[in-house]
Write an enzyme that holds these catalytic residues in place. Structure first.
Site, PDB file in Angstrom:
ATOM      1  N   HIS A   8     -16.566 -31.337  16.673  1.00 47.42           N
ATOM      2  CA  HIS A   8     -17.761 -31.268  16.184  1.00 47.42           C
ATOM      3  C   HIS A   8     -18.022 -32.547  15.277  1.00 47.42           C
ATOM      4  O   HIS A   8     -19.097 -33.228  14.934  1.00 47.42           O
ATOM      5  CB  HIS A   8     -18.593 -30.099  15.752  1.00 47.42           C
TER       6      HIS A   8
ATOM      7  N   ASP B 197     -11.603 -26.562  18.070  1.00 46.02           N
ATOM      8  CA  ASP B 197     -12.386 -27.538  17.464  1.00 46.02           C
ATOM      9  C   ASP B 197     -11.758 -28.702  16.744  1.00 46.02           C
ATOM     10  O   ASP B 197     -11.491 -28.846  15.533  1.00 46.02           O
ATOM     11  CB  ASP B 197     -13.544 -26.871  16.359  1.00 46.02           C
TER      12      ASP B 197
ATOM     13  N   SER C 257     -15.397 -29.991   7.199  1.00 44.72           N
ATOM     14  CA  SER C 257     -15.091 -30.106   8.504  1.00 44.72           C
ATOM     15  C   SER C 257     -14.171 -31.051   8.786  1.00 44.72           C
ATOM     16  O   SER C 257     -14.430 -32.091   8.658  1.00 44.72           O
ATOM     17  CB  SER C 257     -16.394 -30.021   9.403  1.00 44.72           C
TER      18      SER C 257
END
Length: 711
Positions: free
Chosen positions: A85, A222, A646
């Site tokens: 992402h 991810d 992230s």
């Protein structure tokens, strides 16, 4: 089962007593108490191997990725692992209906096939330095809060600027800590040539999409792979075909040993922002204003986007990145407000504030300075409440809403006289936004948001366009929007082109979209002026409260709120009990992927390519399998992270890579405000799943050979 229960209880008990898992610690300022807690928990590395400004250390393998995520360098030739992402917008920019890298993934089998991303950069931290005395030396006792702020800002700019004057390849940034009571200089080096190397299909990198976002158990791969390039002297350079892979100071080794319940785990990255010291008044305002505005307005906008994305591939590709960015914080706001209520966060904050009130009353020195602290905070938050709420809805509805307004404001504020490199990059950004814009969708969004905004705010806060709609269009928002888009030259790049070419038949300030943009900025300025006085006092009050908390609890080991600077968090790999009668394990496997695919037939959030289903069903995991022959996909730890983390590296006790952090859990969404030790968990993708997908699914064994894998 008993052993597993004991481990979970032990994990919780450690949290309640040692609280070693709470905190986003500055690597350059790890005190003895923190280092001792890390060692007792299992760390096997000395502190100077974590951070050393003079020698290569673990911090040299961690990067800020684009300024919005984190990443980790994993090869001598500059490969960087980050989240899917985080690389999503780059993958989207290179995608088309013919080359749908979002759907099918991307693999560069040679350096020549790696794709450049001119807007992307990675940032390495070289060192940090405490400059508090120098910054606060510019503050005089007689200064007002606004004068203080101006003096502090000026000194921060001066100190940061000195770094670049000495070395043009470096960047100096001074950040405020503890509500503006401390200041630290961070020295960085940026690399601007970053190329896409590998992206799994979205059925892996986004498996579960909105349904599973912020939810555990999770089965999302991810991750994304990029490569840093430099000039032939290994220095930063803008993109050029002549550039070569960057050779980093330090490369993170990769562990195939995995983890067990209770294993030491630390996360290093660039968390965005937290508000752990914020007053209860500030939390209440956040819930009712900015969070609720995101929930209401983005919900309307995203429903329109999603409907069109699901109906047409070309729209899906155009809107995928902006939908992803918008929906992530939309769901976050829903979860935060829910958790604040469910966990009684406001009551806990108010109880703590009552303790501080009593402490102030009992200490003459504090009483003299802070007697009116909470009274003033309450009054000033109340004085800006209604305008602040309207402002939150205004920004979401108009500045983050219709893209025609966004483009008009970008053009209106564009610095055409700036540095050539910045001008070119800015123009490319505008053209890119046009290429991903569908006018019919944008008109529908604008119409819907005009209605939604009016339903949420007092008539006092309606901009002039509502009067125009009532008088000229008989209250028909759609008719107004249709007319605006039909008469503006800025619905395509044509208007910008005419302006840049100095077309005398086109006056850009007469364009209705520009006129609307100016009206919007004027109203936003008016709102800011209405809240300026209380906001200034709130900043002062929150800073004083932050300082009072640290003085009152002087024996505690405090860490500063996250502020997009490098931080370390540490704890253990462990499951949790989300509610009575439920117990969550600390990892998931590919078995769960296959179960979700079967349980959600027809749901695009869980659709997976047949060849991937076949690969996972074969159970041919090779050296990436765990001791039971299973393939672990995700795992959780009680590390303390937030947005910006992230892509952060998750390391074991030896500083070997275990995986990448990519999410938090739904039950502890209020963690930016208050850490909940029993509930808060970091969700990471297992590095073994990453390697498996690269080698077995992507057939990119060339990338595996670059890595320093510890068996």
């Amino acid at each position: 089962m008993k052993l597993k229960y004991i481990l979970i209880v032990a994990c919780s008990l450690f949290t309640l007593t040692g609280r070693a898992d709470e905190g986003m610690w500055m690597l350059g300022n790890l005190n003895k108490q923190t280092r001792k807690a890390m060692k007792e928990l299992g760390l096997q590395m000395p502190a100077d191997k974590l951070y050393n400004p003079k020698k290569p250390s673990l911090k040299d393998a961690v990067v800020s990725f684009g300024g919005f995520c984190s990443g980790v360098v994993v090869s001598e030739d500059g490969l960087v692992f980050t989240n899917h992402h985080c690389g999503f917008s780059s993958v989207q920019q290179h995608s088309s209906v013919e080359h749908d890298y979002l759907k099918n993934g991307f693999v560069a089998h040679s350096r020549a096939e790696e794709l450049p991303n001119p807007e992307l950069y990675v940032r390495f931290l070289l060192r940090t330095e405490d400059v508090t005395k120098r910054v606060l030396g510019a503050v005089k006792p007689s200064m007002s809060e606004m004068e203080r702020s101006s003096a502090v800002d000026s000194m921060m700019m001066v100190i940061g600027g000195e770094v670049s004057l000495k070395d043009s390849t470096l960047l100096g940034v001074v950040d405020a800590y503890y509500g503006g009571n401390e200041f630290w200089l961070s020295v960085y080096r940026d690399f601007n040539d970053v190329r896409l190397v590998f992206a799994p299909p979205s059925s892996v990198g986004k498996f579960g999409w909105d349904t599973d976002n912020w939810i555990w158990p999770r089965h999302t791969g991810d991750f994304c792979v990029f490569r840093i390039y430099a000039d032939r002297k290994n220095r930063p350079a803008d993109y050029s075909p002549d550039n070569v892979p960057y050779h980093p100071e330090y490369v993170a080794p990769i562990s195939l040993d995995g983890y067990k319940e209770g294993s030491f785990c630390m996360t290093i990255g660039y968390p965005g922002s937290t508000e752990r010291y914020l007053s209860s008044f500030g939390i209440e305002e956040m819930m009712n204003n900015s969070n609720q505005a995101q929930i209401d307005i983005r919900g309307v906008k995203q429903a329109i986007w999603k409907r069109e994305m699901d109906s047409k591939d070309s729209i899906r590709i155009k809107y995928a990145s902006k939908y992803d960015e918008s929906s992530n914080y939309w769901k976050n706001s829903i979860g935060v407000n829910r958790a604040i209520r469910k966990l009684g966060i406001l009551d806990k904050k108010r109880e703590m504030e009552q303790e501080i009130r009593r402490w102030i009353q009992q200490n003459p020195e504090e009483r003299e300075k802070l007697l009116q602290l909470f009274t003033d905070l309450e009054l000033n938050y109340k004085n800006r409440r209604e305008v602040n709420r309207a402002q939150a809805y205004f920004i979401e509805s108009f500045l983050y809403g219709p893209e025609l307004v966004q483009l008009a404001l970008k053009i209106l504020n564009f610095d055409f006289e700036g540095e050539q490199k910045a001008v070119i990059a800015g123009l490319k950004d505008i053209v890119e936004q046009y290429s991903n814009l569908d006018l019919d969708i944008d008109k529908e969004v604008f119409t819907a948001l005009l209605k939604e905004y009016r339903s949420k705010v007092d008539t006092t806060f309606l901009p002039e366009i509502y009067h125009t709609i009532a008088q000229k269009y008989d209250g028909n928002e759609k008719a107004f929007v249709d007319s605006l888009y039909a008469s503006s030259e800025l619905t395509t790049p044509r208007g910008l082109k005419r302006f840049l070419e100095r077309d005398t038949t086109y006056q850009i300030f007469d364009d209705p979209a520009i006129s609307l943009g100016i009206d919007m900025l004027t109203m936003l300025f008016d709102m800011n002026m209405q809240t300026q006085a209380p906001t200034t006092e709130i900043i002062r009050g929150e800073r004083l409260l932050n300082g009072a908390i640290r003085r009152m609890y002087a024996s505690r080991n405090f860490y500063p709120d996250a502020n997009s600077t490098m931080r370390l968090s540490f704890g253990t790999v462990c499951g949790y009990t989300p509610f009575d009668g439920a117990e969550y394990d600390y990892y998931t496997t590919t078995k769960g992927v296959l179960e979700k695919v079967k349980a959600h037939v027809g749901d695009v959030d869980f659709a997976v390519q047949p060849e991937l289903v076949s690969l996972l069903s074969s159970r041919n995991f090779g050296r990436y399998a765990d001791e039971k022959g299973e393939m672990k996909v995700c795992f959780i730890s009680n590390n303390d992270i937030t947005g910006g983390n992230s892509g952060s590296a998750m390391f074991n006790s030896k500083g070997e890579l275990l995986g990448l952090a990519f999410d938090g859990n739904w039950e502890a969404m209020s963690s930016d405000i208050l850490y909940e030790p029993k509930m808060q968990r970091t969700i990471g993708v297992d590095v073994r799943y990453i390697l498996f997908m690269i080698e077995k699914y992507g057939k990119a064994g060339n990338l595996i050979k670059e890595l320093n894998i510890i068996n």
